[in-house]
Motif scaffolding. Structure first.
Motif, mmCIF file in Angstrom:
data_model
loop_
_atom_site.group_PDB
_atom_site.id
_atom_site.type_symbol
_atom_site.label_atom_id
_atom_site.label_comp_id
_atom_site.label_asym_id
_atom_site.label_seq_id
_atom_site.Cartn_x
_atom_site.Cartn_y
_atom_site.Cartn_z
ATOM 1 N N THR A 70 0.818 -1.208 0.000
ATOM 2 C CA THR A 70 0.000 0.000 0.000
ATOM 3 C C THR A 70 0.852 1.259 0.000
ATOM 4 N N GLU A 71 1.895 1.295 0.785
ATOM 5 C CA GLU A 71 2.714 2.501 0.878
ATOM 6 C C GLU A 71 3.394 2.803 -0.463
ATOM 7 N N ARG A 85 -7.838 6.545 -6.606
ATOM 8 C CA ARG A 85 -7.237 5.406 -5.909
ATOM 9 C C ARG A 85 -6.788 5.818 -4.501
ATOM 10 N N LEU A 86 -6.182 6.973 -4.363
ATOM 11 C CA LEU A 86 -5.753 7.442 -3.040
ATOM 12 C C LEU A 86 -6.954 7.642 -2.117
ATOM 13 N N SER A 87 -8.026 8.173 -2.681
ATOM 14 C CA SER A 87 -9.225 8.368 -1.874
ATOM 15 C C SER A 87 -9.770 7.028 -1.386
ATOM 16 N N GLN A 88 -9.720 6.024 -2.252
ATOM 17 C CA GLN A 88 -10.197 4.698 -1.856
ATOM 18 C C GLN A 88 -9.309 4.106 -0.759
ATOM 19 N N ILE A 89 -7.992 4.308 -0.922
ATOM 20 C CA ILE A 89 -7.077 3.778 0.094
ATOM 21 C C ILE A 89 -7.306 4.473 1.433
ATOM 22 N N GLU A 90 -7.454 5.781 1.419
ATOM 23 C CA GLU A 90 -7.691 6.519 2.659
ATOM 24 C C GLU A 90 -9.010 6.092 3.303
#
Length: 204
Positions: free
Chosen positions: A154-155, A180-185
């Motif tokens: 993830t990182e 994608r970043l929004s989904q990860i957050e």
């Protein structure tokens, strides 16, 4: 020379001289001679009258030309072989010049059309740069997706998404990276929320 000698010479001359010949005159011959005489009497005045008429006509033409100031008509002159050859040569040169002009114009038009087609086949530099940028951003997003979804890194995926946004902020794949970043957050928030909810009953 005495008188006797003269007489003797005259007698010898009479003896040796041929009798004068006269051709017999027939009726047809007489009529032919009369006809020729009549023709001569008629032809001479007629010829004279024709000559006078021609002379009068020429004089009238000359007088008319003098009054109008234009020269009398000249008989048409037949061109000599040399002049005919020169005329043919001039016509040939004129025709060849026309052909050369037409061919040169056609070559220029075809050359211009070829250049225009060649320019049209060259891609627009800005569009080509845009395609390359789009391709690069897609590759970076694809690699980040692979890190996140398949390798569970993830990182590393987050760094790759942020790199896409930083390098190509206005590109469509930058929007995908933001998503994608929004989904990860959101996933991390959900996971952290679940962890807090599990611990809360223990604190109570």
């Amino acid at each position: 020379m005495n008188e006797d000698q003269i007489k003797r010479l005259l007698i010898e001359a009479d003896a040796t001289a041929a009798e004068p010949g006269f051709s017999p005159m027939t009726g047809a011959g007489i009529r032919s001679q009369l006809r020729r005489k009549r023709l001569v009497r008629v032809a001479v005045p007629t010829t004279a009258a024709a000559a006078v008429t021609v002379a009068a006509a020429l004089a009238a033409l000359w007088a008319a030309s003098m009054r109008t100031g234009s020269p009398p008509p000249q008989p048409q002159r037949i061109a000599s072989p040399e002049e005919q050859v020169r005329q043919l040569q001039m016509q040939t040169e004129t025709t060849l010049k026309l052909v050369r002009d037409v061919l040169e114009k056609d070559w220029r038009e075809r050359h211009l059309a070829s250049l225009e087609a060649e320019l049209a086949s060259i891609p627009d530099p800005l569009k080509e740069i845009g395609r390359q940028v789009d391709k690069t951003a897609f590759i970076l997003v694809y690699q980040a997706d692979k890190l996140y979804k398949e390798l569970n890194q993830t990182e590393s995926a987050v760094r790759a998404y942020k790199e896409v946004i930083q390098l190509f902020p206005t590109n469509q794949w930058a929007d995908v990276a933001r998503e994608r970043l929004s989904q990860i957050e959101q996933r991390q928030i959900n996971q952290s929320g679940k962890g807090v909810s599990k611990c809360e009953p223990r604190n109570v």
